[in-house]
Design a protein around this motif. Structure first.
Motif, PDB file in Angstrom:
ATOM      1  N   PRO A  31       0.835  -1.215   0.000  1.00 57.26           N
ATOM      2  CA  PRO A  31       0.000   0.000   0.000  1.00 57.26           C
ATOM      3  C   PRO A  31       0.866   1.261   0.000  1.00 57.26           C
ATOM      4  N   CYS A  32       0.352   2.326  -0.582  1.00 61.21           N
ATOM      5  CA  CYS A  32       1.087   3.596  -0.631  1.00 61.21           C
ATOM      6  C   CYS A  32       0.856   4.385   0.652  1.00 61.21           C
ATOM      7  N   PRO A  33       1.933   4.726   1.376  1.00 61.32           N
ATOM      8  CA  PRO A  33       1.761   5.510   2.597  1.00 61.32           C
ATOM      9  C   PRO A  33       1.404   6.970   2.330  1.00 61.32           C
ATOM     10  N   HIS A  34       1.614   7.440   1.101  1.00 63.32           N
ATOM     11  CA  HIS A  34       1.339   8.846   0.784  1.00 63.32           C
ATOM     12  C   HIS A  34      -0.137   9.083   0.451  1.00 63.32           C
ATOM     13  N   CYS A  35      -0.661   8.289  -0.496  1.00 61.48           N
ATOM     14  CA  CYS A  35      -2.033   8.539  -0.948  1.00 61.48           C
ATOM     15  C   CYS A  35      -3.034   7.512  -0.432  1.00 61.48           C
ATOM     16  N   GLY A  36      -2.555   6.429   0.176  1.00 58.92           N
ATOM     17  CA  GLY A  36      -3.457   5.427   0.724  1.00 58.92           C
ATOM     18  C   GLY A  36      -3.947   4.399  -0.279  1.00 58.92           C
ATOM     19  N   ALA A  37      -3.382   4.375  -1.490  1.00 62.10           N
ATOM     20  CA  ALA A  37      -3.785   3.380  -2.488  1.00 62.10           C
ATOM     21  C   ALA A  37      -3.425   1.990  -1.982  1.00 62.10           C
ATOM     22  N   GLY A  38      -4.308   1.036  -2.202  1.00 64.62           N
ATOM     23  CA  GLY A  38      -4.082  -0.322  -1.739  1.00 64.62           C
ATOM     24  C   GLY A  38      -3.011  -1.038  -2.539  1.00 64.62           C
ATOM     25  N   ALA A  39      -2.594  -2.190  -2.039  1.00 58.63           N
ATOM     26  CA  ALA A  39      -1.600  -2.997  -2.735  1.00 58.63           C
ATOM     27  C   ALA A  39      -2.120  -3.360  -4.124  1.00 58.63           C
ATOM     28  N   HIS A  40      -1.232  -3.282  -5.100  1.00 61.59           N
ATOM     29  CA  HIS A  40      -1.515  -3.581  -6.507  1.00 61.59           C
ATOM     30  C   HIS A  40      -2.479  -2.586  -7.155  1.00 61.59           C
ATOM     31  N   LYS A  41      -2.741  -1.466  -6.504  1.00 54.71           N
ATOM     32  CA  LYS A  41      -3.576  -0.403  -7.070  1.00 54.71           C
ATOM     33  C   LYS A  41      -2.670   0.779  -7.425  1.00 54.71           C
ATOM     34  N   PRO A  42      -3.016   1.555  -8.443  1.00 52.84           N
ATOM     35  CA  PRO A  42      -2.172   2.695  -8.800  1.00 52.84           C
ATOM     36  C   PRO A  42      -2.253   3.816  -7.760  1.00 52.84           C
ATOM     37  N   CYS A  43      -1.150   4.544  -7.633  1.00 56.21           N
ATOM     38  CA  CYS A  43      -1.158   5.720  -6.758  1.00 56.21           C
ATOM     39  C   CYS A  43      -2.122   6.751  -7.330  1.00 56.21           C
ATOM     40  N   GLN A  44      -2.586   7.643  -6.455  1.00 56.71           N
ATOM     41  CA  GLN A  44      -3.556   8.653  -6.851  1.00 56.71           C
ATOM     42  C   GLN A  44      -3.105  10.022  -6.392  1.00 56.71           C
ATOM     43  N   ILE A  45      -3.680  11.044  -7.016  1.00 61.05           N
ATOM     44  CA  ILE A  45      -3.522  12.402  -6.513  1.00 61.05           C
ATOM     45  C   ILE A  45      -4.522  12.508  -5.371  1.00 61.05           C
ATOM     46  N   PRO A  46      -4.054  12.662  -4.127  1.00 64.85           N
ATOM     47  CA  PRO A  46      -4.961  12.613  -2.990  1.00 64.85           C
ATOM     48  C   PRO A  46      -6.128  13.607  -3.045  1.00 64.85           C
ATOM     49  N   SER A  47      -5.906  14.799  -3.553  1.00 69.25           N
ATOM     50  CA  SER A  47      -6.970  15.798  -3.553  1.00 69.25           C
ATOM     51  C   SER A  47      -8.052  15.529  -4.590  1.00 69.25           C
ATOM     52  N   ARG A  48      -7.694  14.871  -5.699  1.00 73.66           N
ATOM     53  CA  ARG A  48      -8.652  14.646  -6.777  1.00 73.66           C
ATOM     54  C   ARG A  48      -8.968  13.180  -7.041  1.00 73.66           C
ATOM     55  N   GLY A  49      -8.154  12.273  -6.514  1.00 73.51           N
ATOM     56  CA  GLY A  49      -8.402  10.861  -6.718  1.00 73.51           C
ATOM     57  C   GLY A  49      -8.052  10.356  -8.101  1.00 73.51           C
ATOM     58  N   LEU A  50      -7.288  11.129  -8.876  1.00 74.94           N
ATOM     59  CA  LEU A  50      -6.893  10.699 -10.217  1.00 74.94           C
ATOM     60  C   LEU A  50      -5.743   9.706 -10.117  1.00 74.94           C
ATOM     61  N   ALA A  51      -5.835   8.613 -10.863  1.00 76.78           N
ATOM     62  CA  ALA A  51      -4.786   7.600 -10.866  1.00 76.78           C
ATOM     63  C   ALA A  51      -3.544   8.129 -11.581  1.00 76.78           C
ATOM     64  N   LEU A  52      -2.380   7.802 -11.055  1.00 76.31           N
ATOM     65  CA  LEU A  52      -1.109   8.215 -11.641  1.00 76.31           C
ATOM     66  C   LEU A  52      -0.460   7.049 -12.370  1.00 76.31           C
ATOM     67  N   ALA A  53       0.332   7.339 -13.376  1.00 77.17           N
ATOM     68  CA  ALA A  53       1.058   6.294 -14.099  1.00 77.17           C
ATOM     69  C   ALA A  53       2.258   5.798 -13.283  1.00 77.17           C
TER      70      ALA A  53
END
Length: 106
Positions: A31-53
């Motif tokens: 899991p990403c400690p920065h944005c809270g994305a789960g394991a095997h999920k893409p990171c997100q922009i926390p304020s907008r929830g947009l997935a990052l590459a």
């Protein structure tokens, strides 16, 4: 026509399963400690929830800390890196630990 699978699929260790996923960074296994994305999920922009590459730097550091020993400060996996007895700021790790994590995954 639908496709049916008969029986169980062959068991595969998680370490191999992750590398079989095309195009994913190995840090996505945790899991990403920065944005809270789960394991095997893409990171997100926390304020907008947009997935990052790409994955966040904090996620790469967390993976390196979890799987590799640090050649610079001689700590074992899961132990934070330090300089002169003090932990590095923002839970970061030494550059050599990233290399060691990539080497141990190969």
């Amino acid at each position: 026509m639908t496709t049916h699978r008969y029986g169980q699929t062959a068991p595969m260790p998680d370490s191999i399963r992750h590398f079989m996923r095309a195009g994913q960074h190995p840090a996505r296994a945790i899991p990403c400690p920065h944005c809270g994305a789960g394991a095997h999920k893409p990171c997100q922009i926390p304020s907008r929830g947009l997935a990052l590459a790409q994955v966040h730097q904090q996620r790469m550091a967390a993976r390196a800390q979890m799987v590799a020993c640090c050649p610079t400060c001689q700590v074992t996996p899961t132990v934070p890196c330090h300089t002169n007895g003090r932990e590095l700021a923002n839970e970061s790790v030494h550059a050599a630990r990233y290399t060691e994590a990539d080497r141990s995954a190969a």
